[in-house]
Design a protein around this motif. Structure first.
Motif, PDB file in Angstrom:
ATOM      1  N   GLU A  21       0.820  -1.197   0.000  1.00  0.00           N
ATOM      2  CA  GLU A  21       0.000   0.000   0.000  1.00  0.00           C
ATOM      3  C   GLU A  21       0.858   1.254   0.000  1.00  0.00           C
ATOM      4  O   GLU A  21       0.457   2.291  -0.478  1.00  0.00           O
ATOM      5  N   ARG A  22       2.055   1.170   0.565  1.00  0.00           N
ATOM      6  CA  ARG A  22       2.913   2.341   0.648  1.00  0.00           C
ATOM      7  C   ARG A  22       3.597   2.642  -0.680  1.00  0.00           C
ATOM      8  O   ARG A  22       3.968   3.761  -0.931  1.00  0.00           O
ATOM      9  N   GLY A  23       3.781   1.680  -1.523  1.00  0.00           N
ATOM     10  CA  GLY A  23       4.487   1.866  -2.778  1.00  0.00           C
ATOM     11  C   GLY A  23       3.833   2.879  -3.697  1.00  0.00           C
ATOM     12  O   GLY A  23       4.463   3.862  -4.084  1.00  0.00           O
ATOM     13  N   PRO A  24       2.568   2.694  -4.073  1.00  0.00           N
ATOM     14  CA  PRO A  24       1.940   3.678  -4.958  1.00  0.00           C
ATOM     15  C   PRO A  24       1.808   5.062  -4.334  1.00  0.00           C
ATOM     16  O   PRO A  24       1.934   6.063  -5.035  1.00  0.00           O
ATOM     17  N   ALA A  25       1.578   5.140  -3.037  1.00  0.00           N
ATOM     18  CA  ALA A  25       1.461   6.448  -2.386  1.00  0.00           C
ATOM     19  C   ALA A  25       2.800   7.178  -2.411  1.00  0.00           C
ATOM     20  O   ALA A  25       2.849   8.386  -2.681  1.00  0.00           O
ATOM     21  N   ALA A  26       3.875   6.459  -2.151  1.00  0.00           N
ATOM     22  CA  ALA A  26       5.198   7.084  -2.180  1.00  0.00           C
ATOM     23  C   ALA A  26       5.549   7.533  -3.595  1.00  0.00           C
ATOM     24  O   ALA A  26       6.139   8.602  -3.794  1.00  0.00           O
ATOM     25  N   LEU A  27       5.172   6.735  -4.576  1.00  0.00           N
ATOM     26  CA  LEU A  27       5.436   7.103  -5.966  1.00  0.00           C
ATOM     27  C   LEU A  27       4.627   8.336  -6.364  1.00  0.00           C
ATOM     28  O   LEU A  27       5.133   9.214  -7.074  1.00  0.00           O
ATOM     29  N   THR A  28       3.405   8.430  -5.885  1.00  0.00           N
ATOM     30  CA  THR A  28       2.575   9.604  -6.182  1.00  0.00           C
ATOM     31  C   THR A  28       3.164  10.857  -5.552  1.00  0.00           C
ATOM     32  O   THR A  28       3.242  11.904  -6.205  1.00  0.00           O
ATOM     33  N   VAL A  29       3.591  10.757  -4.307  1.00  0.00           N
ATOM     34  CA  VAL A  29       4.194  11.914  -3.630  1.00  0.00           C
ATOM     35  C   VAL A  29       5.480  12.327  -4.339  1.00  0.00           C
ATOM     36  O   VAL A  29       5.732  13.516  -4.552  1.00  0.00           O
ATOM     37  N   LEU A  30       6.278  11.349  -4.740  1.00  0.00           N
ATOM     38  CA  LEU A  30       7.508  11.647  -5.461  1.00  0.00           C
ATOM     39  C   LEU A  30       7.213  12.312  -6.806  1.00  0.00           C
ATOM     40  O   LEU A  30       7.892  13.259  -7.211  1.00  0.00           O
ATOM     41  N   THR A  31       6.184  11.848  -7.491  1.00  0.00           N
ATOM     42  CA  THR A  31       5.814  12.438  -8.777  1.00  0.00           C
ATOM     43  C   THR A  31       5.365  13.885  -8.603  1.00  0.00           C
ATOM     44  O   THR A  31       5.755  14.765  -9.376  1.00  0.00           O
ATOM     45  N   TYR A  32       4.549  14.151  -7.588  1.00  0.00           N
ATOM     46  CA  TYR A  32       4.124  15.524  -7.324  1.00  0.00           C
ATOM     47  C   TYR A  32       5.323  16.406  -6.963  1.00  0.00           C
ATOM     48  O   TYR A  32       5.388  17.572  -7.365  1.00  0.00           O
ATOM     49  N   ALA A  33       6.263  15.871  -6.201  1.00  0.00           N
ATOM     50  CA  ALA A  33       7.454  16.646  -5.835  1.00  0.00           C
ATOM     51  C   ALA A  33       8.290  16.978  -7.067  1.00  0.00           C
ATOM     52  O   ALA A  33       8.789  18.103  -7.201  1.00  0.00           O
ATOM     53  N   LEU A  35       7.156  17.218 -10.167  1.00  0.00           N
ATOM     54  CA  LEU A  35       6.401  18.204 -10.939  1.00  0.00           C
ATOM     55  C   LEU A  35       6.549  19.606 -10.346  1.00  0.00           C
ATOM     56  O   LEU A  35       6.730  20.586 -11.070  1.00  0.00           O
ATOM     57  N   ALA A  36       6.478  19.711  -9.020  1.00  0.00           N
ATOM     58  CA  ALA A  36       6.649  21.016  -8.376  1.00  0.00           C
ATOM     59  C   ALA A  36       8.067  21.535  -8.569  1.00  0.00           C
ATOM     60  O   ALA A  36       8.271  22.726  -8.833  1.00  0.00           O
ATOM     61  N   LEU A  37       9.048  20.643  -8.480  1.00  0.00           N
ATOM     62  CA  LEU A  37      10.438  21.037  -8.702  1.00  0.00           C
ATOM     63  C   LEU A  37      10.653  21.505 -10.139  1.00  0.00           C
ATOM     64  O   LEU A  37      11.370  22.474 -10.379  1.00  0.00           O
ATOM     65  N   PHE A  38      10.011  20.844 -11.084  1.00  0.00           N
ATOM     66  CA  PHE A  38      10.108  21.281 -12.467  1.00  0.00           C
ATOM     67  C   PHE A  38       9.502  22.667 -12.640  1.00  0.00           C
ATOM     68  O   PHE A  38      10.030  23.496 -13.374  1.00  0.00           O
ATOM     69  N   GLY A  39       8.400  22.937 -11.976  1.00  0.00           N
ATOM     70  CA  GLY A  39       7.796  24.263 -12.038  1.00  0.00           C
ATOM     71  C   GLY A  39       8.696  25.331 -11.442  1.00  0.00           C
ATOM     72  O   GLY A  39       8.831  26.424 -11.997  1.00  0.00           O
ATOM     73  N   VAL A  40       9.331  25.014 -10.311  1.00  0.00           N
ATOM     74  CA  VAL A  40      10.265  25.961  -9.695  1.00  0.00           C
ATOM     75  C   VAL A  40      11.438  26.219 -10.633  1.00  0.00           C
ATOM     76  O   VAL A  40      11.856  27.367 -10.840  1.00  0.00           O
TER      77      VAL A  40
END
Length: 159
Positions: A21-33, A35-40
């Protein structure tokens, strides 16, 4: 401890792997991070490199506008929602706000010229278009669905 069933893979109980259960959630958080880093990063680099002209057109500002649209729209389409499309936009906005603040020396990074206006206003409009053109994650428009979001039921149209 769970009972081992013949033919069952060790560590695999009741059809689930421990910690899966932790795998997809961690991957989602990493993906959002990311994306935000790319925006910065786009905001930091775009602030310095938006004023290249091929007279009279600010081509680099137009390029940054197109890039921001592509990133927001692409992130939203790939991840299936408006929140991923908005994530790089928030990163870009945070970085760009740094460049708009006036310093004690009177210097600003994004000047009041055509390229600055195209970069700022064009980017905001492209982000807005990129987010709004992404289909909703729930599968369709909330406005056009027949289900109720309140306490009462939706009555069918008698016609």
């Amino acid at each position: 401890m769970t009972e081992q069933v013949p033919g069952q893979i060790p560590g695999y109980a009741r059809g689930r792997v421990r910690g899966a259960e932790r795998g997809p959630a961690a991957l989602t958080v990493l993906t959002y991070a990311v994306l935000a880093l790319f925006g910065v990063l786009a905001g930091l680099l775009g602030g310095f490199h938006h004023s290249w002209y091929i007279r009279p057109v600010p081509v680099s500002a137009v390029g940054w506008v197109a890039l921001l649209f592509a990133v927001c729209y692409g992130a939203g389409r790939m991840m299936g929602g408006k929140a991923p499309a908005l994530t790089p936009a928030v990163g870009w906005l945070l970085a760009t706000m740094l460049w708009l603040a006036e310093r004690p020396e009177g210097d600003v990074i994004i000047a009041n010229d055509v390229s600055g206006y195209v970069y700022l206003y064009g980017s905001v409009l492209s982000i807005l278009a990129g987010v709004l053109l992404v289909p909703s994650g729930g599968g369709g428009s909330w406005l056009l669905t027949g289900r109720s979001y309140g306490l009462g039921r939706v009555k069918p149209d008698p016609s």
